[in-house]
Design an enzyme around this catalytic site. Structure first.
Site, mmCIF file in Angstrom:
data_model
loop_
_atom_site.group_PDB
_atom_site.id
_atom_site.type_symbol
_atom_site.label_atom_id
_atom_site.label_comp_id
_atom_site.label_asym_id
_atom_site.label_seq_id
_atom_site.Cartn_x
_atom_site.Cartn_y
_atom_site.Cartn_z
ATOM 1 N N ASP A 120 0.822 -1.208 0.000
ATOM 2 C CA ASP A 120 0.000 0.000 0.000
ATOM 3 C C ASP A 120 0.852 1.252 0.000
ATOM 4 O O ASP A 120 1.914 1.288 0.618
ATOM 5 C CB ASP A 120 -0.848 0.039 1.288
ATOM 6 C CG ASP A 120 -1.953 -0.993 1.248
ATOM 7 O OD1 ASP A 120 -2.445 -1.277 0.147
ATOM 8 O OD2 ASP A 120 -2.319 -1.483 2.326
ATOM 9 N N LEU A 131 16.225 -1.000 7.897
ATOM 10 C CA LEU A 131 16.427 -1.742 9.154
ATOM 11 C C LEU A 131 16.755 -3.213 8.871
ATOM 12 O O LEU A 131 17.539 -3.833 9.602
ATOM 13 C CB LEU A 131 15.178 -1.665 10.031
ATOM 14 C CG LEU A 131 14.757 -0.260 10.482
ATOM 15 C CD1 LEU A 131 13.420 -0.307 11.215
ATOM 16 C CD2 LEU A 131 15.829 0.341 11.393
#
Ligand code: EPU
Length: 429
Positions: A120, A131
């Site tokens: 999305d 990360l």
């Protein structure tokens, strides 16, 4: 053929009655499907919702060479046949959750290649994966990029345990590195880890199959790495979807005479039930059900700040905004997780809501304002369901286009909603 939902609004009436069942959690099962790569034997998953995102992940596994079988809401996954740890470009680009495959594949094969994941558009621009990449580097990997494809190789052929401090809290990064560390050499510490119930459920199941994970559900997770896991026929039951639970609860508060939400875990939505009670909603819970009843009270406004679990879930932000359009007074919502996840409020304004968007993260809602039915387009899975709720309480007919987005997260939602009295039908256009 593109489906749309047609909803004949209840015009503020509190008419819904009956029981509505919560399915297994989308954001749990996508990870348990990826976890199958850590297993030397076949993994059986139950209570799997039949939704678009699960089908995409099943395709991703099949494209890798795994055998995936489905029988109603159970899946069996056998990953023995996986040849090359390379994720299919077209499927992975469509799905944010494709990134969680990177950890198990890297852990089992010592290398992985995948494109930047899709999903999305709810953040500002492409959702980052820094990360994950930093975590893999700490575990002894080299990261190479080729266009927007990543090639990651464990320098010693196998991941090694590491100290990983996340500079921000990420659900999928926590899950991915936790799974990767399960097959690494040595011990890994994940600090500032996410604490979502889906992570706890995953850790508990992996532990029951030979993993050694401690601290899941707290900010520090310790994983002692070892060999591949075996399920020995144990079935991994998907936990109830807390976002579906919360959305049904909000719908029940707005339009319910008496609605019982079954097969859920009320503890996972404790912050929502607490806030709704404070606002005047009559809610009773048992360990697996929630009953919401109309009590004629005027709803009080609320001040919501989305937060990592156990705070207020960003995925429940769109439905609570619909709720707050019906509260008497001024409410505020601060979206702290995904900047850009408030643009759908323009459509609520078209329906009659009084919402001021101060910036991409903050809004004020003045209520109560009656809503009127409109033609709407579902922008993403969560805002899509919020439109269904808004259309249910509105006056007149609404047509919601782009139902594909809603189907990504909720199994045949219209059937379950119709069973409690929502005048909704699916029409192929
Ligand atoms: N972030 C980074 N770098 C990274 C990873 C994340 O900066 O490498 C940032 C994100 O941009 C965001 C924040 O960290 O600002 C939190 O994102 P997180 O990584 O926690 O989100 P996610 O793991 O991508 C999962 C769910 C989302 C849910 C969020 C927050 C899955 C597949 N997705 O996403 O679910 O909103 O956690 O709870 O588990 C949904 O189901 O509709 C959905 C979007």
């Amino acid at each position: 053929m593109k489906d749309v939902f047609r909803i004949e609004g209840l015009e503020g009436g509190q008419a819904l009655r009956g029981k509505v069942r919560v399915n297994g959690a989308k954001n749990a099962v996508l990870k348990s499907m990826a976890a199958s790569i850590l297993f030397e034997d076949e993994l059986v998953l139950s209570n799997v919702p039949h939704i678009e995102d699960v089908e995409r992940v099943a395709e991703l596994l099949s494209a890798l060479g795994a055998k995936v079988g489905r029988n109603k809401n159970s899946y069996t996954i056998d990953t023995e046949g996986i040849g090359k740890p390379e994720l299919d470009d077209a499927i992975a680009r469509r799905l944010r959750a494709s990134i969680v495959f990177s950890g198990p594949l890297l852990a089992r094969f010592g290398r992985v290649s995948f494109p930047h994941p899709g999903g999305d558009v709810i953040g500002a621009g492409a959702r980052p994966i820094d990360l994950f990449l930093e975590g893999f580097q700490k575990m002894g990997c080299t990261v190479l990029t080729e266009g927007d494809r990543y090639h990651i190789v464990a320098d010693d052929g196998r991941l090694r345990g590491a100290e990983i401090f996340f500079i921000s809290v990420s659900v999928t990064a926590t899950e991915t590195l936790m799974m990767a560390a399960t097959l690494a050499k040595g011990t890994t510490f994940l600090r500032n880890a996410a604490m979502e119930p889906e992570i706890v459920a995953l850790a508990e199941f992996l532990n029951s199959c030979g993993a050694d994970i401690k601290g899941a559900g707290t900010p520090t997770i310790m994983i002692r790495g070892g060999g591949t896991l075996s399920s020995h026929g144990k079935v991994f039951e998907t936990i109830p979807d807390r976002i579906e639970t919360g959305s049904f609860l909000i719908l029940g508060a707005l339009a319910g005479q008496e609605v019982e939400i079954t097969d859920c875990n009320p503890e996972h939505v404790a912050i929502l039930t607490g806030l709704l009670r404070e606002s005047g909603v009559d809610i009773k819970t048992t360990p697996t059900t929630i009953v919401v009843r109309a009590n004629g009270a005027k709803f009080k406004p609320l001040h919501i700040r989305t937060h990592e679990y156990p705070g207020f879930a960003t995925d429940l932000q769109p439905p609570i905004v619909v709720y707050l359009t019906q509260a008497a007074g001024e409410s505020t919502v601060f979206e702290t997780i995904f900047g850009g996840r408030l643009s759908y409020t323009e459509d609520l304004v078209r329906m009659g809501a009084d919402i001021t968007l101060w910036n991409s993260r903050q809004i004020t809602i003045k209520g109560p304002t009656p809503l009127v039915g409109k033609e709407l387009e579902s922008p993403d899975v969560r805002a899509g369901l919020a439109f269904v709720i808004a259309a249910t309480i509105a006056k007149g007919k609404s047509v919601i286009d782009n139902v594909y987005h809603i189907d990504r997260g909720y199994e045949r939602i219209e059937e379950r909603l119709r069973s409690i009295g929502v005048p909704i039908e699916r029409v192929g256009s």
